[in-house]
Design an enzyme around this catalytic site. Sequence first.
Site, PDB file in Angstrom:
ATOM      1  N   LYS A   1     -35.791  -9.290 -40.753  1.00 25.79           N
ATOM      2  CA  LYS A   1     -36.387 -10.158 -40.667  1.00 25.79           C
ATOM      3  C   LYS A   1     -37.403  -9.907 -40.000  1.00 25.79           C
ATOM      4  CE  LYS A   1     -33.592 -10.873 -35.822  1.00 25.79           C
ATOM      5  NZ  LYS A   1     -32.937  -9.684 -36.436  1.00 25.79           N
TER       6      LYS A   1
ATOM      7  N   ARG B   1     -32.498 -16.107 -29.223  1.00 30.38           N
ATOM      8  CA  ARG B   1     -30.743 -15.769 -29.171  1.00 30.38           C
ATOM      9  C   ARG B   1     -30.102 -16.392 -29.031  1.00 30.38           C
ATOM     10  NH1 ARG B   1     -32.662  -9.777 -31.228  1.00 30.38           N
ATOM     11  NH2 ARG B   1     -31.006  -9.288 -31.939  1.00 30.38           N
TER      12      ARG B   1
ATOM     13  N   ARG C   1     -31.227   3.119 -42.364  1.00 34.27           N
ATOM     14  CA  ARG C   1     -32.973   2.301 -41.850  1.00 34.27           C
ATOM     15  C   ARG C   1     -33.020   3.481 -40.356  1.00 34.27           C
ATOM     16  NH1 ARG C   1     -32.930  -3.706 -38.840  1.00 34.27           N
ATOM     17  NH2 ARG C   1     -31.774  -3.324 -36.925  1.00 34.27           N
TER      18      ARG C   1
ATOM     19  N   ARG D   1     -22.884  -5.457 -32.463  1.00 30.52           N
ATOM     20  CA  ARG D   1     -24.318  -6.366 -32.516  1.00 30.52           C
ATOM     21  C   ARG D   1     -23.915  -7.905 -33.527  1.00 30.52           C
ATOM     22  NH1 ARG D   1     -28.647  -1.898 -34.728  1.00 30.52           N
ATOM     23  NH2 ARG D   1     -30.237  -3.851 -34.191  1.00 30.52           N
TER      24      ARG D   1
HETATM   25  P1  AMP Z   1     -33.479  -6.314 -31.810  1.00 31.17           P
HETATM   26  O1  AMP Z   1     -34.821  -5.215 -32.452  1.00 31.17           O
HETATM   27  O2  AMP Z   1     -34.008  -7.872 -32.325  1.00 31.17           O
HETATM   28  O3  AMP Z   1     -32.185  -5.984 -33.259  1.00 31.17           O
HETATM   29  O4  AMP Z   1     -32.869  -6.115 -30.899  1.00 31.17           O
HETATM   30  C1  AMP Z   1     -32.649  -4.983 -30.425  1.00 31.17           C
HETATM   31  C2  AMP Z   1     -31.323  -5.148 -28.902  1.00 31.17           C
HETATM   32  O5  AMP Z   1     -32.374  -5.898 -28.066  1.00 31.17           O
HETATM   33  C3  AMP Z   1     -30.702  -6.735 -29.056  1.00 31.17           C
HETATM   34  O6  AMP Z   1     -29.703  -5.758 -29.153  1.00 31.17           O
HETATM   35  C4  AMP Z   1     -30.301  -6.961 -27.451  1.00 31.17           C
HETATM   36  O7  AMP Z   1     -29.240  -6.095 -27.000  1.00 31.17           O
HETATM   37  C5  AMP Z   1     -31.815  -6.975 -27.156  1.00 31.17           C
HETATM   38  N1  AMP Z   1     -32.193  -8.387 -27.294  1.00 31.17           N
HETATM   39  C6  AMP Z   1     -33.696  -8.322 -27.793  1.00 31.17           C
HETATM   40  N2  AMP Z   1     -34.349  -9.437 -28.017  1.00 31.17           N
HETATM   41  C7  AMP Z   1     -33.092 -10.024 -27.562  1.00 31.17           C
HETATM   42  C8  AMP Z   1     -32.711 -11.607 -27.056  1.00 31.17           C
HETATM   43  N3  AMP Z   1     -33.123 -12.569 -27.433  1.00 31.17           N
HETATM   44  N4  AMP Z   1     -31.752 -12.305 -25.704  1.00 31.17           N
HETATM   45  C9  AMP Z   1     -31.435 -11.272 -25.454  1.00 31.17           C
HETATM   46  N5  AMP Z   1     -31.261  -9.652 -25.882  1.00 31.17           N
HETATM   47  C10 AMP Z   1     -32.830  -9.137 -27.020  1.00 31.17           C
END
Ligand code: AMP
Length: 218
Positions: free
Chosen positions: A15, A90, A126, A170
Site C-alpha cells: 500500500k 487502523r 524489504r 503486526r
Molecule cells: P506502518 O508503516 O503503516 O506499517 O506503521 C508502522 C507502525 O506505526 C505500526 O506498526 C504502528 O505501531 C504505528 N502506526 C502507524 N499508523 C498507525 C495507526 N493509524 N494507528 C495506530 N498505530 C499506527
Amino acid sequence: MALRLLMLGPPGAGKGTQAARIAGDHGVPKISTGDMLRNAVASGSSLGHLVKETVARGALVSDDVIVALVRERLTEPDTASGYVLDGFPRTVNQAEALDGLLDGAPLSVVEIRVPDDELVRRVRGRRICERCGTTVSAFDGDPSQAQACKVCGGRLVQRSDDSEQVVRDRLKVYWRETQPMIGFYEGRTTFRRVDGAQPPMAVYQAIAEAIAAMGVKG
Ligand code: AMP
C-alpha cells in the site's frame, strides 16, 4: 479535481508503494502515519518518545494520539486538493474520527488483499532508506544486494519492526483490530478490493481502474 483516497491492507501488501504512485499521478500528498511516527522517533521529539516502544513491538499507537496527528496534518494547505491516506485509519474508532474530519467530503477506499505467507516473505525482504524513508522491495532478489537508495543515495536498512517475529505480531494486530474496520467501509459504493498478489504494475493498474470506476471526486 480533488482525490481523497484511503488505501487499506496489511503490512507488506504494497500500500505504501502504490499510495506514493497514485498520489504522484494526482498531484496530492501521500499521508502515512507510519512515516510520520518513524520521523518523530528519529527526530527525538516528545511524540517520538511517546510512541517509540509501541512502534518497535508492532502494536498500535493510541487512537487519540493518531487522530490528533492526522487532524493537524489535514489542516495543512497541501491537502486542500486531496490526499492519499496510507496506514490510517487502523481501528473502527479511527475510521469514525476520519468521517468526522471529512465532514461529508467524498472518500474512495481501496483494499489490497495478499495471503499472509506472502506478506511475511515480502516484509522480511524489504529495506527502507534511513535518510529519505523510501521503501525498496527486495523480495524478487537477494536482499543483501540492495545497498544504496536510488532516490537519495542513503543507506538501506531493515525497519526494526520488519523482523519475522514483529511482522507476525503486526499481522495478528491487523487481523484483530484493522480487518474488522474494513466492514465499516465495504458496504459503501466507494469501496473496491484489489488482488495484491499480482505483480506491482498489475496491482497499480487495478487500483487506477478502481479509482476511475468509483469516480469519486470533489
Ligand atoms: P506502518 O508503516 O503503516 O506499517 O506503521 C508502522 C507502525 O506505526 C505500526 O506498526 C504502528 O505501531 C504505528 N502506526 C502507524 N499508523 C498507525 C495507526 N493509524 N494507528 C495506530 N498505530 C499506527
